[in-house]
Design an enzyme around this catalytic site. Structure first.
Site, PDB file in Angstrom:
ATOM      1  N   LYS A 151       0.861  -1.198   0.000  1.00 48.20           N
ATOM      2  CA  LYS A 151       0.000   0.000   0.000  1.00 48.20           C
ATOM      3  C   LYS A 151       0.890   1.239   0.000  1.00 48.20           C
ATOM      4  O   LYS A 151       1.810   1.348   0.820  1.00 48.20           O
ATOM      5  CB  LYS A 151      -0.908   0.014   1.233  1.00 48.20           C
ATOM      6  CG  LYS A 151      -1.773   1.261   1.337  1.00 48.20           C
ATOM      7  CD  LYS A 151      -2.833   1.111   2.414  1.00 48.20           C
ATOM      8  CE  LYS A 151      -2.459   1.684   3.757  1.00 48.20           C
ATOM      9  NZ  LYS A 151      -2.416   3.157   3.808  1.00 48.20           N
TER      10      LYS A 151
ATOM     11  N   LYS B 157      -7.443   8.049  -1.394  1.00 44.81           N
ATOM     12  CA  LYS B 157      -8.665   8.553  -0.747  1.00 44.81           C
ATOM     13  C   LYS B 157      -9.230   9.760  -1.511  1.00 44.81           C
ATOM     14  O   LYS B 157      -9.413  10.852  -0.960  1.00 44.81           O
ATOM     15  CB  LYS B 157      -8.401   8.949   0.712  1.00 44.81           C
ATOM     16  CG  LYS B 157      -8.055   7.765   1.614  1.00 44.81           C
ATOM     17  CD  LYS B 157      -8.043   8.159   3.076  1.00 44.81           C
ATOM     18  CE  LYS B 157      -7.741   7.007   3.994  1.00 44.81           C
ATOM     19  NZ  LYS B 157      -6.338   6.518   3.917  1.00 44.81           N
TER      20      LYS B 157
ATOM     21  N   ASP C  21     -13.731  14.544  -4.426  1.00 44.80           N
ATOM     22  CA  ASP C  21     -13.857  15.801  -5.174  1.00 44.80           C
ATOM     23  C   ASP C  21     -15.149  15.723  -5.976  1.00 44.80           C
ATOM     24  O   ASP C  21     -15.905  14.754  -5.840  1.00 44.80           O
ATOM     25  CB  ASP C  21     -12.617  15.969  -6.089  1.00 44.80           C
ATOM     26  CG  ASP C  21     -12.292  17.443  -6.341  1.00 44.80           C
ATOM     27  OD1 ASP C  21     -13.245  18.219  -6.592  1.00 44.80           O
ATOM     28  OD2 ASP C  21     -11.111  17.806  -6.283  1.00 44.80           O
ATOM     29  N   ILE C  22     -15.406  16.708  -6.832  1.00 42.47           N
ATOM     30  CA  ILE C  22     -16.600  16.619  -7.675  1.00 42.47           C
ATOM     31  C   ILE C  22     -16.427  15.436  -8.621  1.00 42.47           C
ATOM     32  O   ILE C  22     -15.301  15.034  -8.938  1.00 42.47           O
ATOM     33  CB  ILE C  22     -16.856  17.929  -8.470  1.00 42.47           C
ATOM     34  CG1 ILE C  22     -15.655  18.254  -9.378  1.00 42.47           C
ATOM     35  CG2 ILE C  22     -17.163  19.073  -7.529  1.00 42.47           C
ATOM     36  CD1 ILE C  22     -15.945  19.373 -10.373  1.00 42.47           C
TER      37      ILE C  22
ATOM     38  N   ALA D 290     -16.652  14.893 -11.809  1.00 43.64           N
ATOM     39  CA  ALA D 290     -15.852  15.020 -13.036  1.00 43.64           C
ATOM     40  C   ALA D 290     -14.359  14.913 -12.730  1.00 43.64           C
ATOM     41  O   ALA D 290     -13.608  14.272 -13.472  1.00 43.64           O
ATOM     42  CB  ALA D 290     -16.159  16.349 -13.720  1.00 43.64           C
TER      43      ALA D 290
HETATM   44  O1  C5P Z   1       1.291   0.333  11.052  1.00 42.20           O
HETATM   45  P1  C5P Z   1      -0.158  -0.006  10.987  1.00 42.20           P
HETATM   46  O2  C5P Z   1      -0.409  -1.492  10.847  1.00 42.20           O
HETATM   47  O3  C5P Z   1      -0.966   0.638  12.088  1.00 42.20           O
HETATM   48  O4  C5P Z   1      -0.614   0.652   9.594  1.00 42.20           O
HETATM   49  C1  C5P Z   1      -1.962   0.686   9.219  1.00 42.20           C
HETATM   50  C2  C5P Z   1      -2.124   1.384   7.900  1.00 42.20           C
HETATM   51  O5  C5P Z   1      -3.508   1.461   7.586  1.00 42.20           O
HETATM   52  C3  C5P Z   1      -1.617   2.820   7.861  1.00 42.20           C
HETATM   53  O6  C5P Z   1      -1.175   3.093   6.521  1.00 42.20           O
HETATM   54  C4  C5P Z   1      -2.835   3.644   8.189  1.00 42.20           C
HETATM   55  O7  C5P Z   1      -2.783   4.934   7.654  1.00 42.20           O
HETATM   56  C5  C5P Z   1      -3.925   2.817   7.529  1.00 42.20           C
HETATM   57  N1  C5P Z   1      -5.256   2.981   8.108  1.00 42.20           N
HETATM   58  C6  C5P Z   1      -5.545   2.748   9.450  1.00 42.20           C
HETATM   59  N2  C5P Z   1      -6.807   2.899   9.924  1.00 42.20           N
HETATM   60  C7  C5P Z   1      -7.780   3.263   9.099  1.00 42.20           C
HETATM   61  C8  C5P Z   1      -7.534   3.500   7.757  1.00 42.20           C
HETATM   62  C9  C5P Z   1      -6.241   3.350   7.280  1.00 42.20           C
HETATM   63  O8  C5P Z   1      -4.670   2.400  10.218  1.00 42.20           O
HETATM   64  N3  C5P Z   1      -8.986   3.378   9.568  1.00 42.20           N
END
Ligand code: C5P
Length: 229
Positions: free
Chosen positions: A34, A63, A66-67, A69
């Site tokens: 990711k 994430k 936005d609008i 288009a």
């Molecule tokens: O290091 P860790 O396992 O906590 O990383 C979790 C990842 O998932 C991070 O990139 C974090 O930004 C993302 N994330 C999260 N909780 C959410 C949405 C995304 O921890 N609700």
């Protein structure tokens, strides 16, 4: 033992050079990465294309919000990058635009229902008439109606998502902590096995692996915990 394609490692590192180094360290223990806003704000897309070219799967955590288009045009560019997953916020106009844009590509769209940092009190302050859980349920239904491929949710909401959206929907859960690791700032964590039992299709697990003395060994321990679930 090698990678489990359901394990996603977030490259939450300050530079793409350090991210690249982590990928080398993990080797064949992780196949899905990711890339989030921190790296996307520099040369994260170049890293995404490079890793994709090396056979890894890539989750672009943009994430988008936005609008319609603008979301459609941006998601079309991102679909052209050949990556696997892209996040957008779970508003119907946004989701419809992203679904339209990815047509004909292999990209799958994940909706972010309600950020887990928001409490019920925050939602009232923002003008919503729903609790976080009710808003999550409403947005999962809307995500299904819009034709997105899945959602990002805490392990606590995975069962709800599975119940509403059925067996083929992607349910990607961060907040995964093996029993042997620190919780860090994840307040509502679940073990890899419990998250999968609750209905998660993919697990995002970062610091238990990246902050370990031996990240490759830690990744393989998580993969072992996932086996059979
Ligand atoms: O290091 P860790 O396992 O906590 O990383 C979790 C990842 O998932 C991070 O990139 C974090 O930004 C993302 N994330 C999260 N909780 C959410 C949405 C995304 O921890 N609700």
């Amino acid at each position: 033992m090698t990678a489990d394609p359901r394990l996603i490692l977030p490259l939450d590192l300050p530079s793409t050079a350090e991210a690249r180094q982590m990928v080398e360290t993990l080797g064949d223990a992780v196949s899905f990465y990711k890339i989030g806003l921190e790296l996307l704000a520099t040369d994260g897309m170049a890293l995404a294309r490079q890793l994709k070219g090396e056979g890894k799967q890539i989750f672009l955590d943009w994430k988008l919000h936005d609008i319609g288009a603008t979301v459609e045009r941006s998601a079309r560019v991102l679909a052209g990058a050949g990556c696997d997953l892209l996040t957008v916020h779970a508003e119907p106009q946004v989701m419809q635009a992203a679904v339209k844009a990815k047509a004909g590509s292999d990209l799958k769209i994940l909706a972010v229902t309600v950020l887990t940092s928001l409490t019920d009190a925050d939602l009232i302050e923002m003008g919503y008439a729903f609790s976080a859980r009710d808003l999550v349920a409403r947005r999962i239904r809307q995500a299904v109606e819009c034709g997105v491929d899945g959602i990002v949710s805490s392990p606590q909401e995975a069962a709800l998502a599975r119940e509403i959206a059925g067996p083929d929907f992607l349910v990607v859960t961060p907040g995964v902590r093996p029993f042997w690791s620190a919780k860090n700032d994840q307040a509502r964590a679940a073990t890899p096995a419990d998250a999968l039992k609750a209905g998660a299709s993919h697990l995002v697990c970062g610091r238990p692996i990246t902050a370990a003395n031996d990240p490759r060994e830690a990744a393989l321990k998580v993969v072992a915990e996932m086996a059979g679930h």
